[in-house]
Design an enzyme around this catalytic site. Structure first.
Site, PDB file in Angstrom:
ATOM      1  N   SER A 166     -12.623  14.763  42.251  1.00  8.36           N
ATOM      2  CA  SER A 166     -13.783  13.878  42.131  1.00  8.36           C
ATOM      3  C   SER A 166     -13.712  12.656  43.029  1.00  8.36           C
ATOM      4  CB  SER A 166     -13.955  13.428  40.676  1.00  8.36           C
ATOM      5  OG  SER A 166     -12.801  12.753  40.205  1.00  8.36           O
ATOM      6  N   ASP A 174     -16.683   3.689  36.621  1.00 10.59           N
ATOM      7  CA  ASP A 174     -16.585   4.246  35.273  1.00 10.59           C
ATOM      8  C   ASP A 174     -15.117   4.196  34.845  1.00 10.59           C
ATOM      9  OD1 ASP A 174     -15.352   6.421  36.530  1.00 10.59           O
ATOM     10  OD2 ASP A 174     -17.136   7.680  36.469  1.00 10.59           O
ATOM     11  N   HIS A 179     -13.224   6.356  38.017  1.00  9.91           N
ATOM     12  CA  HIS A 179     -13.581   6.238  39.423  1.00  9.91           C
ATOM     13  C   HIS A 179     -13.927   4.807  39.808  1.00  9.91           C
ATOM     14  CE1 HIS A 179     -14.627  10.319  37.911  1.00  9.91           C
ATOM     15  NE2 HIS A 179     -13.878  10.652  38.946  1.00  9.91           N
TER      16      HIS A 179
END
Length: 391
Positions: free
Chosen positions: A49, A350, A353
């Protein structure tokens, strides 16, 4: 930081390591011409990610991951793109600084076509691991995806016929491309740590993860790759997710900046093992530029000098509740979670991340040095000479 077991100063190691890579970097004292042609025609990326620019988003029917809903993408793209941030990622900043297009996700290429070699391809997938699904299944660990590094490498090999017509042609195209190997491997440790498996157990995974990454590097070099950037792990002990899971009243568990010492020590342990193996690979492939990207030390200053970088505190920008503005019941993108007014004031977007502002600083540390690359060719980095990272 470029370190060795002998603790030789970073600058001398970097200079020794890269002095022969004239096509790739220009050391400050070098007499190499500044107008040499940029050696990279495209970027190919693998990872999870921290590098996915839309693969899981485009492959999910319907999209269900929390990164696929507003306010993700609000800062730069002003729409959801499948990136787990408010804006651009490290790979985006690397591409832009080289004057190359943003790297398209592989599933976007398959779905929409209209792709050319100059655009490269991104095979990174949210939640991906270096190791295959079976490794975790055997250890009783459930993981949400089977997009392993092996699978991503297979996608690249499937794309090779579109890159070139012959073996010689392929080696030229692949050799002129920049390969970004991650970040990958972090989820191999995240999944067991999220289940609160012991450090002793997770340390036994390290050799397997490193073997998977170095095997992929070997295979890409065999296919003609000449320049590969291999990132290490991030400072896990500063991650809001871990700070929430492992919250404790024991002050000795934290460093002076509020990060969990034992998790950062694990990340450092892994990074040292990875660097040792990359040193071995360099001895086997003297013609290739195998570059260690020190994500750990490129990121740590953000936590150590928060206000100097314009950040406020460790709280995430997007979330709800708890001491860090995060709880698992309302992650960013979920109903009820809201984003802060100014993401540029926050390190974390978040619970896992970073914000675009943080990614920009990390990317600058990687591209302009010292983590651990010397200065890139100044002609190649056409955007940096115009104050790119200050815009």
């Amino acid at each position: 930081m470029c370190r060795s077991r002998q603790h030789i100063p970073m600058r001398s190691i970097c200079e020794q390591r890269w002095i022969s890579i004239v096509a790739f970097v220009v050391i400050a004292s070098s007499s190499a011409p500044l107008l040499a042609a940029c050696p990279y025609t495209s970027i190919f990326s693998f990872g999870d990610s921290f590098a996915d620019t839309g693969n899981l988003y485009l492959s999910s029917h319907p999209p269900t991951h929390h990164c696929f809903f507003p306010p993700y993408g609000e800062t730069y793209f002003h729409r959801v793109t499948g990136r787990c941030s408010d804006g651009r990622l490290i790979i985006d900043f690397i591409a832009e600084s080289l004057g190359l297009p943003l790297v398209k996700p592989y599933f976007g290429i398959k779905k929409f076509g209209g792709w050319s070699v100059e655009e490269g391809a991104n095979f990174a997938v949210i939640g991906a691991t270096a190791l295959d699904f079976s490794f975790f299944e055997e250890r009783g660990i459930s993981i949400p995806t089977n997009y392993s590094l092996t699978m991503q490498l297979n996608w690249f090999k499937e794309l090779l016929p579109a890159l070139c017509n012959s073996s010689t042609d392929c080696h030229e195209v692949v050799g002129n491309s920049l390969f970004l190997m991650g970040e990958i491997g972090g989820n191999d440790f995240n999944y067991p740590f999220f289940l609160q498996r012991s450090v002793a157990e997770v340390k036994t995974y390290v050799p397997y993860v490193i073997r998977a990454i170095t095997s992929a590097v070997n295979e890409l070099i065999g296919l003609g790759a000449r320049t590969l950037i291999v990132p290490g792990n991030l400072p896990l002990g500063c991650s809001i997710n871990y700070l929430t899971i492992y919250e404790t009243m024991d002050k000795n568990q934290y460093d002076q900046y509020g990060c969990l010492k034992w998790l950062n020590e694990f990340a450092e342990y892994y990074n040292q093992k990875l660097q040792s193996e990359l040193d071995r690979l360099r001895g086997l492939h003297s013609h290739a530029n195998i570059i260690y990207a020190d994500y750990y030390n490129a990121t740590l200053p953000l936590y150590h000098n928060t206000t100097m970088f314009g950040f406020t505190n460790l709280k995430t920008c997007c979330g709800m509740g708890g001491p860090y503005n995060y709880n698992a019941a309302a992650d960013c993108g979920d109903p009820g979670a809201i984003a802060c007014d100014d993401p540029s004031k926050h390190i974390g977007w978040d619970s896992v991340h970073f914000t675009e502002a943080a990614y920009r600083i990390i990317a600058e540390g990687l591209i302009k040095g010292p983590y651990c690359l010397p200065q890139f060719n100044t002609f190649c980095l056409m955007n940096i000479r115009y104050g790119y990272f200050n815009s």
